[in-house]
Design a protein around this motif. Structure first.
Motif, PDB file in Angstrom:
ATOM      1  N   ARG A 251       1.081  -1.496   0.199  1.00 46.85           N
ATOM      2  CA  ARG A 251       0.524  -0.180   0.362  1.00 46.85           C
ATOM      3  C   ARG A 251       0.810   1.460  -0.178  1.00 46.85           C
ATOM      4  NH1 ARG A 251      -2.944  -0.586   5.776  1.00 46.85           N
ATOM      5  NH2 ARG A 251      -0.803  -0.879   5.575  1.00 46.85           N
ATOM      6  N   ILE A 252       0.600   1.951  -1.105  1.00 41.21           N
ATOM      7  CA  ILE A 252       1.781   2.881  -1.200  1.00 41.21           C
ATOM      8  C   ILE A 252       0.683   4.586  -1.331  1.00 41.21           C
ATOM      9  CG2 ILE A 252       3.364   4.374  -3.243  1.00 41.21           C
ATOM     10  CD1 ILE A 252       3.937   1.184  -3.893  1.00 41.21           C
ATOM     11  N   GLY A 253       1.472   5.034   0.074  1.00 42.10           N
ATOM     12  CA  GLY A 253       0.665   6.590  -0.052  1.00 42.10           C
ATOM     13  C   GLY A 253       1.133   7.737  -1.509  1.00 42.10           C
ATOM     14  N   VAL A 254       0.370   8.728  -1.790  1.00 41.58           N
ATOM     15  CA  VAL A 254       0.562   9.254  -2.869  1.00 41.58           C
ATOM     16  C   VAL A 254      -0.532  10.540  -2.100  1.00 41.58           C
ATOM     17  CG1 VAL A 254       1.067   7.453  -4.535  1.00 41.58           C
ATOM     18  CG2 VAL A 254      -1.441   8.762  -4.184  1.00 41.58           C
ATOM     19  N   LEU A 255      -0.046  11.942  -2.792  1.00 43.24           N
ATOM     20  CA  LEU A 255      -0.136  13.403  -2.571  1.00 43.24           C
ATOM     21  C   LEU A 255      -2.065  13.087  -3.151  1.00 43.24           C
ATOM     22  CD1 LEU A 255       3.103  15.423  -2.959  1.00 43.24           C
ATOM     23  CD2 LEU A 255       1.709  14.694  -1.443  1.00 43.24           C
ATOM     24  N   GLU A 256      -2.298  14.040  -2.638  1.00 40.68           N
ATOM     25  CA  GLU A 256      -3.754  14.870  -3.174  1.00 40.68           C
ATOM     26  C   GLU A 256      -4.247  15.984  -3.099  1.00 40.68           C
ATOM     27  OE1 GLU A 256      -6.978  12.340  -1.456  1.00 40.68           O
ATOM     28  OE2 GLU A 256      -6.372  12.643   0.599  1.00 40.68           O
ATOM     29  N   GLY A 257      -4.971  16.354  -3.768  1.00 42.59           N
ATOM     30  CA  GLY A 257      -5.640  18.260  -3.066  1.00 42.59           C
ATOM     31  C   GLY A 257      -4.245  18.654  -3.085  1.00 42.59           C
ATOM     32  N   ALA A 258      -4.965  19.293  -2.209  1.00 41.91           N
ATOM     33  CA  ALA A 258      -3.747  20.779  -2.247  1.00 41.91           C
ATOM     34  C   ALA A 258      -2.868  20.414  -1.855  1.00 41.91           C
ATOM     35  CB  ALA A 258      -4.647  21.867  -1.026  1.00 41.91           C
ATOM     36  N   GLU A 259      -2.302  19.676  -1.469  1.00 43.07           N
ATOM     37  CA  GLU A 259      -0.796  19.373  -0.860  1.00 43.07           C
ATOM     38  C   GLU A 259       0.580  18.422  -1.893  1.00 43.07           C
ATOM     39  OE1 GLU A 259       0.405  19.824   1.858  1.00 43.07           O
ATOM     40  OE2 GLU A 259      -1.048  19.583   2.684  1.00 43.07           O
ATOM     41  N   ARG A 260      -0.719  18.803  -2.883  1.00 44.58           N
ATOM     42  CA  ARG A 260      -0.036  18.635  -4.548  1.00 44.58           C
ATOM     43  C   ARG A 260       0.455  19.701  -5.154  1.00 44.58           C
ATOM     44  NH1 ARG A 260      -0.816  13.748  -7.941  1.00 44.58           N
ATOM     45  NH2 ARG A 260      -0.730  15.069  -9.700  1.00 44.58           N
ATOM     46  N   GLU A 261       1.950  19.671  -4.386  1.00 45.92           N
ATOM     47  CA  GLU A 261       2.135  21.097  -4.746  1.00 45.92           C
ATOM     48  C   GLU A 261       3.776  21.261  -5.951  1.00 45.92           C
ATOM     49  OE1 GLU A 261       3.070  24.408  -6.041  1.00 45.92           O
ATOM     50  OE2 GLU A 261       1.546  25.191  -3.482  1.00 45.92           O
ATOM     51  N   ALA A 279       3.843   2.082 -10.065  1.00 42.66           N
ATOM     52  CA  ALA A 279       3.814   1.442  -9.190  1.00 42.66           C
ATOM     53  C   ALA A 279       2.256   0.586  -9.057  1.00 42.66           C
ATOM     54  CB  ALA A 279       3.639   2.479  -8.020  1.00 42.66           C
ATOM     55  N   ARG A 280       1.641   1.417 -10.098  1.00 41.09           N
ATOM     56  CA  ARG A 280       0.431   0.524  -9.624  1.00 41.09           C
ATOM     57  C   ARG A 280       0.832  -0.766 -10.593  1.00 41.09           C
ATOM     58  NH1 ARG A 280      -4.741   3.003  -8.982  1.00 41.09           N
ATOM     59  NH2 ARG A 280      -3.140   5.720  -9.601  1.00 41.09           N
ATOM     60  N   ALA A 281       0.915  -0.561 -11.639  1.00 35.56           N
ATOM     61  CA  ALA A 281       1.301  -2.034 -12.164  1.00 35.56           C
ATOM     62  C   ALA A 281       2.423  -2.820 -11.958  1.00 35.56           C
ATOM     63  CB  ALA A 281       2.139  -1.023 -13.851  1.00 35.56           C
ATOM     64  N   LEU A 282       2.508  -2.257 -10.831  1.00 34.69           N
ATOM     65  CA  LEU A 282       4.085  -3.395 -10.924  1.00 34.69           C
ATOM     66  C   LEU A 282       2.763  -3.853  -9.206  1.00 34.69           C
ATOM     67  CD1 LEU A 282       7.683  -0.662 -10.454  1.00 34.69           C
ATOM     68  CD2 LEU A 282       6.948  -3.266 -11.829  1.00 34.69           C
ATOM     69  N   GLY A 283       1.375  -3.414  -9.260  1.00 32.27           N
ATOM     70  CA  GLY A 283       1.227  -4.350  -8.092  1.00 32.27           C
ATOM     71  C   GLY A 283       0.656  -4.033  -7.206  1.00 32.27           C
ATOM     72  N   ALA A 284       1.096  -2.065  -6.792  1.00 30.21           N
ATOM     73  CA  ALA A 284       1.125  -1.921  -5.591  1.00 30.21           C
ATOM     74  C   ALA A 284      -0.984  -1.049  -5.726  1.00 30.21           C
ATOM     75  CB  ALA A 284       2.017  -0.332  -5.306  1.00 30.21           C
ATOM     76  N   THR A 285      -0.877  -1.093  -4.632  1.00 29.10           N
ATOM     77  CA  THR A 285      -2.319  -0.517  -4.137  1.00 29.10           C
ATOM     78  C   THR A 285      -2.043   0.957  -3.602  1.00 29.10           C
ATOM     79  OG1 THR A 285      -3.136  -1.825  -2.675  1.00 29.10           O
ATOM     80  CG2 THR A 285      -3.778  -0.340  -2.294  1.00 29.10           C
ATOM     81  N   ILE A 286      -2.409   1.854  -4.229  1.00 29.47           N
ATOM     82  CA  ILE A 286      -1.858   2.982  -4.248  1.00 29.47           C
ATOM     83  C   ILE A 286      -3.369   3.899  -3.508  1.00 29.47           C
ATOM     84  CG2 ILE A 286      -2.397   5.580  -5.470  1.00 29.47           C
ATOM     85  CD1 ILE A 286       0.133   3.726  -6.576  1.00 29.47           C
ATOM     86  N   VAL A 287      -2.934   4.749  -2.705  1.00 31.58           N
ATOM     87  CA  VAL A 287      -3.746   4.406  -1.042  1.00 31.58           C
ATOM     88  C   VAL A 287      -3.511   6.409  -1.095  1.00 31.58           C
ATOM     89  CG1 VAL A 287      -4.469   4.884   0.873  1.00 31.58           C
ATOM     90  CG2 VAL A 287      -3.342   2.729   0.073  1.00 31.58           C
ATOM     91  N   LYS A 361      -1.566   8.019   9.628  1.00 35.63           N
ATOM     92  CA  LYS A 361      -1.111   7.967   8.248  1.00 35.63           C
ATOM     93  C   LYS A 361      -0.885   6.267   8.036  1.00 35.63           C
ATOM     94  CE  LYS A 361      -2.872  11.771   7.962  1.00 35.63           C
ATOM     95  NZ  LYS A 361      -4.277  12.339   7.656  1.00 35.63           N
ATOM     96  N   TRP A 362       0.427   5.702   8.558  1.00 35.72           N
ATOM     97  CA  TRP A 362       1.197   4.431   8.870  1.00 35.72           C
ATOM     98  C   TRP A 362       0.297   3.586   9.011  1.00 35.72           C
ATOM     99  CZ3 TRP A 362       5.207   5.592   5.864  1.00 35.72           C
ATOM    100  CH2 TRP A 362       6.000   6.886   6.492  1.00 35.72           C
ATOM    101  N   GLU A 363      -0.420   3.526   9.280  1.00 36.76           N
ATOM    102  CA  GLU A 363      -1.371   2.627   9.529  1.00 36.76           C
ATOM    103  C   GLU A 363      -2.378   2.138   8.685  1.00 36.76           C
ATOM    104  OE1 GLU A 363      -4.491   3.938  12.277  1.00 36.76           O
ATOM    105  OE2 GLU A 363      -2.763   3.445  14.741  1.00 36.76           O
ATOM    106  N   LYS A 364      -2.538   3.081   7.390  1.00 41.58           N
ATOM    107  CA  LYS A 364      -3.084   2.713   6.265  1.00 41.58           C
ATOM    108  C   LYS A 364      -1.502   2.324   4.831  1.00 41.58           C
ATOM    109  CE  LYS A 364      -6.944   5.698   7.930  1.00 41.58           C
ATOM    110  NZ  LYS A 364      -8.160   7.138   7.336  1.00 41.58           N
ATOM    111  N   VAL A 365      -0.843   2.502   5.184  1.00 44.95           N
ATOM    112  CA  VAL A 365       0.266   3.085   4.081  1.00 44.95           C
ATOM    113  C   VAL A 365       0.991   2.142   4.411  1.00 44.95           C
ATOM    114  CG1 VAL A 365      -0.568   4.973   3.064  1.00 44.95           C
ATOM    115  CG2 VAL A 365       1.307   4.854   4.162  1.00 44.95           C
ATOM    116  N   ASP A 366       1.952   1.132   3.662  1.00 45.86           N
ATOM    117  CA  ASP A 366       3.409   0.452   3.841  1.00 45.86           C
ATOM    118  C   ASP A 366       4.483   1.138   3.739  1.00 45.86           C
ATOM    119  OD1 ASP A 366       2.401  -1.759   5.098  1.00 45.86           O
ATOM    120  OD2 ASP A 366       1.817  -1.573   2.183  1.00 45.86           O
ATOM    121  N   PHE A 367       4.305   2.898   2.900  1.00 46.72           N
ATOM    122  CA  PHE A 367       5.340   3.983   2.626  1.00 46.72           C
ATOM    123  C   PHE A 367       4.429   4.697   1.705  1.00 46.72           C
ATOM    124  CE2 PHE A 367       6.835  -0.043  -0.235  1.00 46.72           C
ATOM    125  CZ  PHE A 367       6.594   0.990  -1.180  1.00 46.72           C
ATOM    126  N   LEU A 368       5.000   5.998   2.260  1.00 51.82           N
ATOM    127  CA  LEU A 368       5.447   6.874   1.235  1.00 51.82           C
ATOM    128  C   LEU A 368       5.772   6.876  -0.431  1.00 51.82           C
ATOM    129  CD1 LEU A 368       4.570  10.020   4.027  1.00 51.82           C
ATOM    130  CD2 LEU A 368       2.939   7.991   3.258  1.00 51.82           C
TER     131      LEU A 368
END
Length: 603
Positions: A251-261, A279-287, A361-368
């Motif tokens: 599970r990989i955390g990615v930026l969203e919304g106003a934090e995408r600067e 990352a998605r193509a390599l099998g990761a879940t994008i969070v 945040k870390w509870e929902k992802v393995d790394f950012l």
């Protein structure tokens, strides 16, 4: 002929084919002389010293690739001590002559690596852009008008231009990662405390980290493993407790919304989006996740009392030599005078409150996965607005050491015109350094960016990083197969790599065996013995290599289950009891390496 980029695989193949370290050093000398960037090095290692080092190595270890980094040329950021070369921290008036190597340099040299010079940096490691040095501003290897990134500017350019196989940097706010992004390299930023800082001029001592610039993730990890390990002389050194990640379904955390600067840089934003799809193509879940608490923690590094650590590092020198500072560096460091002890405690309270917010945040992802830098600038643009433009580079890097994270920066591709590169970082909780590496390597390979300035270079298969848990077999080694020991190459040559340093439980005794070449110890379990355990290493081998390795172990050594002090049982080297009769017991030394150092101080 050697390739443009001096990756470990290419150099080892050259050595196997008959090249000598002296041959490689002559090539490095020629490349260094032909370099068109005069600001890479502050102090190049003199040519005759380089040749002497190469000759001394072949006398010490005649067999090619018989040490982990046999004959590998590397560069060192000039805030890290190298005996025989001055340390300047990019301030001539500050210069001093160290009497011994920094711990990391000593470990690399013991492994066979050769220092080719001290590299340029933002003065006192204060900056992320590479323009704050009286020795000039190293430039991006892709466009001399653009910054190289800092503060470890010269180190990144040395590797990306093919002058060194790897280089050491330091990272307080992102200095081991931003230059990697701007020069199409990998930047390995270890968990704070994993790699010792003894012999390093500090920027912020409590959060500084020594880093590695390398052509591939596999090279960078291998080099980091040589450097890492507890050092009691470093107050912030720690004993690693490796963290695991799932072998699949990350599970990989990615930026969203106003934090995408991206500060208007749509090219870098597009490359970040492309990396998410890889990352998605390599099998990761994008969070998608909220970066806000991480950003707020990042802001504390320069807009909070941690800037006072920069003053603590140089306060005596600043009091007498303020005119010798780069004006921007001096302004940043003198800004620390606005903070007092109350501010320091309040800053710590603020950081811990933000750390609590990041836990969810870390509870929902393995790394950012974050942009390494959201944009880049020309040297002219940076110098026109040095504080603000520099801060843009650190938007996604500044929090990592404050929040005790590991990070690996990898190339993410080039802009639409094929002109300038950008990068992404994988950032994980403490001691996920190894656990993140296989995915980082897969992402680098999928991006197909080449290595450094050679955009067409194929990443060597031998440097591929895979999870040992997939099919590798762990084995405990005790003596001559330890890192830096004479038979370690029997592990590295077949694709093995070190998982961790460890210690047996207290029922094991260690003996020096008589008549063995090279010298070997015998580890024996004695249920009635109660000691402090014996230092060992856990390595991982491919299954076929493990079988071949075990089959060829000479008597009286064999393999069996060894109980470590964490309660785990791992297959490893044991010795038949009769073989230690009359041998010298060396359990008191705590391990084979300590014993060898005691009986052969030069070893």
């Amino acid at each position: 002929m050697l390739p443009t980029i001096l990756d470990l695989t290419s150099l080892r193949a050259a050595y196997e084919a008959g090249k000598s370290p002296l041959d490689i050093i002559e090539i490095v000398i020629a490349r260094r002389a032909a370099s068109t960037d005069p600001a890479i090095f502050i102090t190049p290692t003199p040519e005759e010293i380089l040749r002497a080092e190469a000759r001394a190595l072949t006398e010490r270890a005649p067999e090619p690739n018989s040490l982990p980094l046999w004959g590998i040329p590397f560069a060192v950021k000039d805030n890290i001590d190298v005996a025989g070369l001055p340390t300047t921290a990019a301030c001539p008036a500050f210069s001093y002559q160290p009497q011994k190597d920094a711990t990391v340099v000593a470990r690399l040299r013991a492994a066979g690596a050769i220092v080719i010079g001290k590299t340029n940096l933002d003065q006192f490691a204060t900056g992320l852009n590479g323009t704050r040095s009286p020795y000039g501003a190293p430039r991006s290897v892709f466009d001399k008008n653009y910054v190289s990134g800092g503060s470890s500017s010269g180190s990144a350019v040395a590797v990306a231009s093919g002058l060194a196989s790897f280089a050491l940097g330091t990272d307080t706010a992102g200095s081991g990662r931003v230059p990697a992004a701007f020069n199409n390299l990998v930047g390995i930023k270890p968990t704070p405390g994993l790699v010792p800082n003894v012999g390093v001029v500090p920027a912020c001592r409590s959060v500084d980290v020594v880093t590695v610039f390398a052509p591939t993730v596999g090279d960078g990890v291998a080099i980091r493993k040589v450097m890492e390990g507890y050092d009691a002389a470093d107050p912030f050194s720690r004993k690693a407790v490796p963290a695991n990640l799932p072998a699949s379904g990350l599970r990989i955390g990615v930026l969203e919304g106003a934090e995408r600067e991206f500060f208007g840089n749509r090219q870098v934003e597009a490359l970040y989006d492309a990396a998410i799809e890889r990352a998605r193509a390599l099998g990761a879940t994008i969070v998608p996740f909220d970066y806000t608490p991480f950003r707020q923690a990042a802001e504390l590094l320069y807009n909070g009392p941690w800037v006072a650590e920069r003053l603590a590092a140089v306060k005596e020198f600043l009091a007498t030599n303020s005119d010798d500072f780069d004006p921007t560096v001096r302004a940043i460091i003198e800004g620390a005078r606005a903070y007092d002890a109350v501010d320091a405690f309040e800053g710590r309270y603020r950081l811990e409150a933000l750390r609590q917010k990041t836990r969810s945040k870390w509870e929902k992802v393995d790394f950012l996965m974050l942009p390494t830098s959201p944009t880049t600038y020309t040297v002219e643009e940076m110098q026109a607005d040095p504080i603000v433009k520099n801060s843009h580079f650190g938007r996604y890097t500044n929090f990592a050491n404050l929040l005790d994270c590991a990070a690996i920066a990898i190339p993410a591709g080039f802009d639409a015109s094929g002109h300038l590169p950008a990068g992404v970082m994988l950032v994980g909780p403490a001691f996920t350094d190894d656990a993140m590496a296989p995915f980082a390597d897969a992402m680098h390979r999928a991006a197909e960016t080449g290595m450094g300035k050679d955009r067409k270079a194929a990443l060597p298969e031998a440097s591929r990083v895979i999870l040992p848990a997939d099919d590798f077999v762990p084995i405990v080694v005790v003596g001559a197969h330890l890192t830096d020991m004479p038979l370690n190459h029997e592990l590295t040559r077949v694709g093995g790599y070190r998982l961790r340093a460890a210690r047996t439980d207290d029922s094991y005794r260690l003996f020096a065996l008589n008549g063995t070449v090279p010298p070997k110890p015998g580890l024996v379990r004695d249920p009635d013995f109660s000691g402090n355990g014996v230092e060992v290493e856990v390595w991982a081998l491919p299954p076929a290599a493990f079988a071949h390795f075990v089959q060829n172990i000479p008597a009286p050594l064999g393999v069996g289950k060894i109980t470590l002090n964490d309660g785990t049982c791992v297959t490893g080297f044991l010795c038949e009891g009769h073989a230690v009769a009359g041998g010298r017991e060396i359990t008191e030394f705590g391990g084979w390496r300590n014993y060898i150092r005691a009986v052969s101080p030069a070893a």
